[in-house]
Structure formats: C-alpha cells, structure tokens
Design an enzyme around this catalytic site. Structure first.
Site, PDB file in Angstrom:
ATOM      1  N   TYR A   1       0.827  -1.194   0.000  1.00 45.49           N
ATOM      2  CA  TYR A   1       0.000   0.000   0.000  1.00 45.49           C
ATOM      3  C   TYR A   1       0.872   1.258   0.000  1.00 45.49           C
ATOM      4  O   TYR A   1       1.343   1.722   1.034  1.00 45.49           O
ATOM      5  CB  TYR A   1      -0.942   0.005   1.195  1.00 45.49           C
ATOM      6  CG  TYR A   1      -1.774  -1.248   1.341  1.00 45.49           C
ATOM      7  CD1 TYR A   1      -2.151  -2.001   0.224  1.00 45.49           C
ATOM      8  CD2 TYR A   1      -2.181  -1.699   2.587  1.00 45.49           C
ATOM      9  CE1 TYR A   1      -2.908  -3.148   0.355  1.00 45.49           C
ATOM     10  CE2 TYR A   1      -2.941  -2.850   2.727  1.00 45.49           C
ATOM     11  CZ  TYR A   1      -3.300  -3.573   1.606  1.00 45.49           C
ATOM     12  OH  TYR A   1      -4.048  -4.717   1.752  1.00 45.49           O
TER      13      TYR A   1
ATOM     14  N   HIS B   1       1.088 -12.249   1.346  1.00 48.03           N
ATOM     15  CA  HIS B   1       0.188 -11.399   0.563  1.00 48.03           C
ATOM     16  C   HIS B   1       0.120 -11.823  -0.899  1.00 48.03           C
ATOM     17  O   HIS B   1       1.136 -11.833  -1.603  1.00 48.03           O
ATOM     18  CB  HIS B   1       0.681  -9.949   0.652  1.00 48.03           C
ATOM     19  CG  HIS B   1      -0.335  -8.922   0.288  1.00 48.03           C
ATOM     20  ND1 HIS B   1      -0.041  -7.583   0.208  1.00 48.03           N
ATOM     21  CD2 HIS B   1      -1.656  -9.021  -0.003  1.00 48.03           C
ATOM     22  CE1 HIS B   1      -1.129  -6.895  -0.119  1.00 48.03           C
ATOM     23  NE2 HIS B   1      -2.121  -7.756  -0.264  1.00 48.03           N
TER      24      HIS B   1
END
Length: 314
Positions: A49, A126
């Site tokens: 992010y 992830h």
C-alpha cells in the site's frame, strides 16, 4: 451504539498511493480518531500500500497509543515502489513479488520500524496466488521462526482468491486468513470448500472487502462505483439492481444487507472495512448493529445467493 454482530477492523490501504483521491494527513488523523472513539482496535496494512507509505503513516497515527490496546497486522511478499503512481490496484506496473526467506525477514524488520513497534500481532503472506511453492518454502517458514521468537503473534494468508487459501491450508498450519471479497452478496467462492475447512481446523477468518470494493455500498447506479477495483459491466450492475430490489422489498438497505451477509457465515470471525470518514464509518457500524429480518436470505435464494447461516442451522 449497540455492538455490531461481528468485530470490526480497519484496513489502511488508502493511506498509500491508490487510484482514488489521496487522503491528507489531517483527514487521516480525523478518520483514525473517529475509529478509535468508536472502539475499533484492529488495524491492517501492507508494504504494497503505497510502497510502505501506508505503514509509515499508520505508524505515525499509532504513536502514543499503548501497544497493548490494539491488534496490528501487515503483510509480506508483494511490493510496490514508494509512493508509486497506481493505475491498477490489482496488478500495477512495477509491482513485484518476493516470498524468499531473506526478503521476508527484511520486510518484517522494515515494517516494525515504520509502524513503531517491536512485534506484530499478525503477518499475512500477501497475494501468493501464483507463488504457492515460494511461499511454502520461503516466507511461511520464515514467519514461523519469527512467531517462535515472539516477533510475530500469528501467521496467515491474505488473498482475493479462495483457492489460494485452501491450497496453503492443505499444506501448512495457519492461524488466520484475510479473505478479501470472496464471501459477499456477489461472490460466495469461499463457501463451498474453504470455509468448512476453516471451521473444521479452527482457522480464524477475517473477511475484507464485504462491498466488493464499492458497488454493494453505493448501489449499481453510481457511475464511479467499482467491483473488485474495476468499473462493473452492465450485467453486473443489473445483478446488483436485482439484489437491491429484493432488499428494498424487505425494507433493508443494500449496504446493510451486504455487511450482514458477509458477517453471518459462522467461519467469519471479523469484518475488515476500508478507511472512511466518521459519518460513513458510523453508518457502517450502525448497519452492523441493526438486525435484518430472517426472511431476507430465503428471499435472495432465487438469485442463486445461498443462505449464509445455513451451516449454523445444520
């Protein structure tokens, strides 16, 4: 405000660079203060992010808070350049994957520094959908070592693909999953195999993206709405319109129905919502605290949407 039907956490993806309008530091502080005031203590971020911009900014927001007062997670394995321009959140040019042992140790070390903590409550591997072998031989054993050292409290997988979670669980013990968007009014792909497996093994499930990145909150007729980060086509808008019509017949707002649907499966232990302004967050929590009629789920079944509580009834 009464308590939501399931605990709620917040994801801080929007504190990184995204394809949406950037959140200013002042707005982020107000959003975080509102969430804290409303009792939310579960926070999630990732190196992806904003290329750690989210971790950096969340670390600043958490400064001065007692570390025992909140639950914090980040991720390893998928990365993006610092403050990189985002064209496609799902597959942005320049993103890279690295699930090696060394990269995992380095990533956790950097996360600890940016988040201002000496331990992480949860670390997820992830989006290892196309990298299962590397995750199983590199990142997950490294995280297991860090868990044994007390640096990491729990390990898991964060992915938008139900099959990825299931494939990992069939090979290795995990504590918790972050399943994004795969048990919603529009997509129940986690229900048939993954969720029963989690219930059998006692694996916690945090369900992220219950609105499928927007359309189940805004409804189908907002031009800028998104489904899984992309503009929905006419067929998908028509399907949401049909769902919305049934919800209106039962006097339930679409957004409330979407939240309760995702929360109602017994495998789901927590909902993880996106970062929003105070009134939007309050609205979400009020929706989760307001009951929906039992007849709503049977009313949706003709659209092929299974009753989320069916396994409870059995």
């Amino acid at each position: 405000m009464s308590r939501p039907v399931k605990p709620v956490g917040l994801g801080f993806g929007l504190l990184g660079t995204t394809n949406a309008a950037p959140i200013t530091d002042d707005s982020a502080e107000k959003m975080f203060a509102a969430a804290w005031e409303m009792g939310i203590r579960r926070f999630d971020t990732a190196p992806l992010y904003g290329g750690r911009l989210s971790e950096e900014r969340l670390g600043r927001l958490l400064r001065g808070r007692s570390r025992d007062d909140y639950v914090l997670s980040t991720k390893v394995g998928r990365y993006r350049g610092y403050a990189a321009t985002v064209v496609n959140p799902m597959n942005n040019p320049g993103d890279w994957h690295d699930y090696s042992r060394d990269a995992t140790f380095r990533s956790v070390e950097e996360s600890l520094k940016l988040l201002g903590t000496d331990h992480l409550d949860i670390v997820f591997v992830h989006d290892c959908d196309a990298h299962l072998s590397e995750a199983l031989t590199g990142a997950l054993p490294a995280l297991t070592e860090l868990k044994a050292q007390g640096v990491v409290g729990a390990i898991g997988c964060g992915s938008n693909v139900a099959a990825t979670h299931l494939a990992l669980l069939q090979k290795i013990e995990l504590d918790v999953l972050m399943v994004a968007g795969r048990f919603t009014l529009l997509d129940q792909s986690a229900a048939d195999l993954l969720f029963p497996f989690c219930l059998e093994r006692g694996v916690r499930v945090e369900l992220a993206a219950p609105f499928n990145s927007g359309i189940l909150a805004t409804g189908p007729d907002v031009e800028a709405t998104r489904f899984d980060y992309q503009p929905p086509d006419a067929a998908l808008r028509a399907r949401v319109r049909a769902i919305q019509a049934i919800c209106q017949t039962e006097s339930v707002p679409l957004k409330r129905a979407a939240l309760h649907y995702s929360a109602s499966h017994p495998a789901v232990t927590r909902l993880v919502l996106g970062l929003v302004h105070r009134e939007a967050l309050r609205s979400n929590l009020e929706d989760l605290s307001s009951p929906v009629p039992d007849r709503l789920w049977p009313a949706l079944e003709p659209l092929g949407i299974p009753d989320p509580t069916e396994s409870i009834k059995r």
